[in-house]
Motif scaffolding. Sequence first.
Motif, PDB file in Angstrom:
ATOM      1  N   GLU A 187      27.134  33.900 -28.413  1.00 50.54           N
ATOM      2  CA  GLU A 187      25.927  34.533 -27.727  1.00 50.54           C
ATOM      3  C   GLU A 187      26.469  35.022 -26.374  1.00 50.54           C
ATOM      4  O   GLU A 187      26.301  36.011 -25.999  1.00 50.54           O
ATOM      5  N   LEU A 188      27.080  34.211 -25.732  1.00 51.33           N
ATOM      6  CA  LEU A 188      27.465  34.593 -24.233  1.00 51.33           C
ATOM      7  C   LEU A 188      28.882  35.543 -24.361  1.00 51.33           C
ATOM      8  O   LEU A 188      29.059  36.475 -23.290  1.00 51.33           O
ATOM      9  N   PHE A 189      29.964  35.120 -24.938  1.00 53.44           N
ATOM     10  CA  PHE A 189      31.076  35.654 -24.990  1.00 53.44           C
ATOM     11  C   PHE A 189      31.591  36.036 -26.384  1.00 53.44           C
ATOM     12  O   PHE A 189      32.194  35.525 -26.925  1.00 53.44           O
ATOM     13  N   PRO A 190      30.716  37.064 -27.116  1.00 52.21           N
ATOM     14  CA  PRO A 190      30.829  37.216 -28.679  1.00 52.21           C
ATOM     15  C   PRO A 190      32.283  37.752 -28.819  1.00 52.21           C
ATOM     16  O   PRO A 190      32.771  37.494 -29.963  1.00 52.21           O
ATOM     17  N   ALA A 191      32.828  38.645 -27.976  1.00 49.95           N
ATOM     18  CA  ALA A 191      34.228  39.257 -28.179  1.00 49.95           C
ATOM     19  C   ALA A 191      35.352  37.991 -28.040  1.00 49.95           C
ATOM     20  O   ALA A 191      36.369  38.550 -28.634  1.00 49.95           O
ATOM     21  N   ARG A 192      35.110  37.174 -27.650  1.00 49.07           N
ATOM     22  CA  ARG A 192      36.099  36.141 -27.324  1.00 49.07           C
ATOM     23  C   ARG A 192      35.763  34.902 -27.892  1.00 49.07           C
ATOM     24  O   ARG A 192      36.377  33.850 -27.574  1.00 49.07           O
ATOM     25  N   GLN A 193      35.065  34.859 -28.840  1.00 50.24           N
ATOM     26  CA  GLN A 193      34.624  33.378 -29.431  1.00 50.24           C
ATOM     27  C   GLN A 193      35.626  32.816 -30.182  1.00 50.24           C
ATOM     28  O   GLN A 193      35.689  31.502 -30.526  1.00 50.24           O
ATOM     29  N   ASN A 194      36.789  33.688 -30.777  1.00 43.63           N
ATOM     30  CA  ASN A 194      37.646  32.932 -31.443  1.00 43.63           C
ATOM     31  C   ASN A 194      39.001  32.707 -30.526  1.00 43.63           C
ATOM     32  O   ASN A 194      39.983  32.097 -31.153  1.00 43.63           O
ATOM     33  N   ASN A 195      38.814  32.968 -29.204  1.00 41.85           N
ATOM     34  CA  ASN A 195      39.928  32.795 -28.563  1.00 41.85           C
ATOM     35  C   ASN A 195      39.905  30.981 -28.218  1.00 41.85           C
ATOM     36  O   ASN A 195      39.031  30.438 -28.520  1.00 41.85           O
ATOM     37  N   ASP A 196      41.291  30.683 -27.877  1.00 43.01           N
ATOM     38  CA  ASP A 196      41.534  29.312 -27.682  1.00 43.01           C
ATOM     39  C   ASP A 196      40.596  28.915 -26.367  1.00 43.01           C
ATOM     40  O   ASP A 196      40.109  29.710 -25.519  1.00 43.01           O
ATOM     41  N   ALA A 197      40.008  27.513 -26.688  1.00 41.43           N
ATOM     42  CA  ALA A 197      39.103  27.218 -25.462  1.00 41.43           C
ATOM     43  C   ALA A 197      39.993  27.018 -24.192  1.00 41.43           C
ATOM     44  O   ALA A 197      39.201  27.400 -23.145  1.00 41.43           O
ATOM     45  N   SER A 198      41.225  27.008 -24.027  1.00 41.33           N
ATOM     46  CA  SER A 198      41.814  26.814 -22.894  1.00 41.33           C
ATOM     47  C   SER A 198      42.175  28.282 -22.145  1.00 41.33           C
ATOM     48  O   SER A 198      42.248  28.196 -20.559  1.00 41.33           O
ATOM     49  N   LEU A 199      41.614  29.285 -22.774  1.00 38.12           N
ATOM     50  CA  LEU A 199      41.750  30.602 -22.194  1.00 38.12           C
ATOM     51  C   LEU A 199      40.494  30.940 -21.647  1.00 38.12           C
ATOM     52  O   LEU A 199      40.357  32.473 -21.152  1.00 38.12           O
TER      53      LEU A 199
END
Length: 630
Positions: A287-299
């Motif tokens: 919801e907050l970062f839909p474009a980055r939701q599949n990125n590594d949590a460390s990023l």
Amino acid sequence: MVKHQPLQVYERQLCLSCLTGIYGCRWKRYQRSHDDSSKWECAWFILLCCSFLLLLIWSYFWWQARNDYNEFNWLLYNRSGVWKDGTVPILATTLTGFTYSAFLIVLALCHVALGQQLNLYWLHKIGVLAVLLTTVTGVVSIDDFWQDEWDIVIISLQFTGPFLHIGALAVVTALGWVVAGQVVRGERSRLQVVTLMVYVSVLLVLYLVPLFISSPCIMDWSKLGPRPAVIGRRGAPMLAPEHTVMSFSKALQHKVNSLEADVAISLDGVPFLMRDRTLRRTTDVDELFPARQNNDASLFNWTEIRSLNAGLWFLRDDPYWTVQFMSKRERNRTANQTVCSLAELLRLAARTNRSVIFNLRRPPPQHPRHQLWVSDALKVIQRSSIQPEQVMWTPDWYRDKVRAAVPLLQQTSDEKLPVSQLKDRGISTLTLHYSQARAQDIRQFSGSNVSVNVYPVNEPWLYSLMWCSGVQSVSSDAPHILKKVPNPIWIMSADEYSLIWITSDLISLAIVICIFIFQNYHLIRWKMSGMRSYNPEQIMLSAVVRRPSRDVNIMKEKLIFSGVLSHLWTSPLYFKITSFSAFHPLEINNGVGSTDELSVYTGNGLDAYACEDTVMLSSHVTKVKPGLPV
């Protein structure tokens, strides 16, 4: 005056009708048969037994795999990207199939015990095939997807083996009634010999199986070690969202000795607690970062991570089916949880005087802290108020530098190595999966002053088994459950166990011998009783019958005789009733060259004798010799 009584009485047999009707859709009397079952139907019975046994093993696997249901769902999530409880449909289909197969097995055994011909209805045949194919598909899928979990079957047998042996012995002993009926009553055949040999072999195997059963719980109470310490794995994830302050607080409420966490490094070098590679499952990143939701949590940097909600997913997905037991206040608190940092965890542990064990995940290569991740974690430990000896360091990366920087850290490894190598690396605690924790290895490590921590231990039976094995601590997702286990569920000495299984074997052997003696005595008494009263239920008049047996011919002729005799009494023929010495008995030819003498026919309370001559009956002709008054 002669009283007339009916020679045949129609008896309603509701239970038998239901038995043959449900199993083979034979609801009518004329549809039933006492002939031997065809080879085709015997093959279906064997297929039904195989399906039931395979499903029994499958059911036992999922019963013991309860310890790792969350691991299974997590693996499904990593493959599909959608969190769901995959155990629910599996358990529902397994329970349905097991109940259905067990019901058919009971019906089939009742058919055999009552001498009824097996004739499985075609719909049931489709059902048996469906159950078998579904079970085989499930076994193959689990072997491919979750192969390591098969180890829990072998491990659980160390705990359940003695009780499964007694249960199996009771079932096989009870089956002796069916086997004895088939072997004693019928004519000798190859099938009966094979059946008897198989039954005796299985019985002997069960009698000797305890010689090969070994369990850590078979020991003297005096040798039982202290209760293993319980480590809250990700806090208490069954009661609150994992890796949150609320989860660790819940674990502390249930008297855990240590806290365990998975640590990642943010983009700006802040260690935080996260199990998954991404933030999708346990936060609202979509919801907050839909474009980055599949990125590594460390990023993500710490400010972005801290802005995420880490509790709403727990209320929505209810991964452990525990939300319904939460109060309104607890739900409101859960809805406001955020991602926890390593510094917060260390402060909580220092305040409550608890130890901390954590697994540190290295950031991806493109991460700016890829080479500095160990130093970032060490800085947080050094700056916190926790004592270094209360922190158990697990990563093998740069272990020598870590020992030089903070020498009082407890060095822990999750790799099973020889004791000499563990000593060389300064490792004092070994963290192992329960499938690697064998009792003899645990004793060897303990004798060398190396503590063993086992994970994950969520079920009381596994906790009891690890306790008897001598482990010092266990990591658990369910500290609230293990808290209720003050002692091992069962423990007995070797002498006590030997007494139990020998007594069970002797009782079983005595019961089996008595069953065979009773069946044989009953058969001899049945043969010596003279003429038997046959029920029309025993006469096969259905077109289903392919070939009449010898016993069937005898029953038909005696039923015909009974009908003719009844007709003679109601005809003008004169039968003089007098003493036994004055008359000759009626005789009936059984169609195979033998004669049954009926000096007194008491099947229906009648005494009948022929004067001077004999009435000869056969299945083809009835003759009345001269001399009988008409």
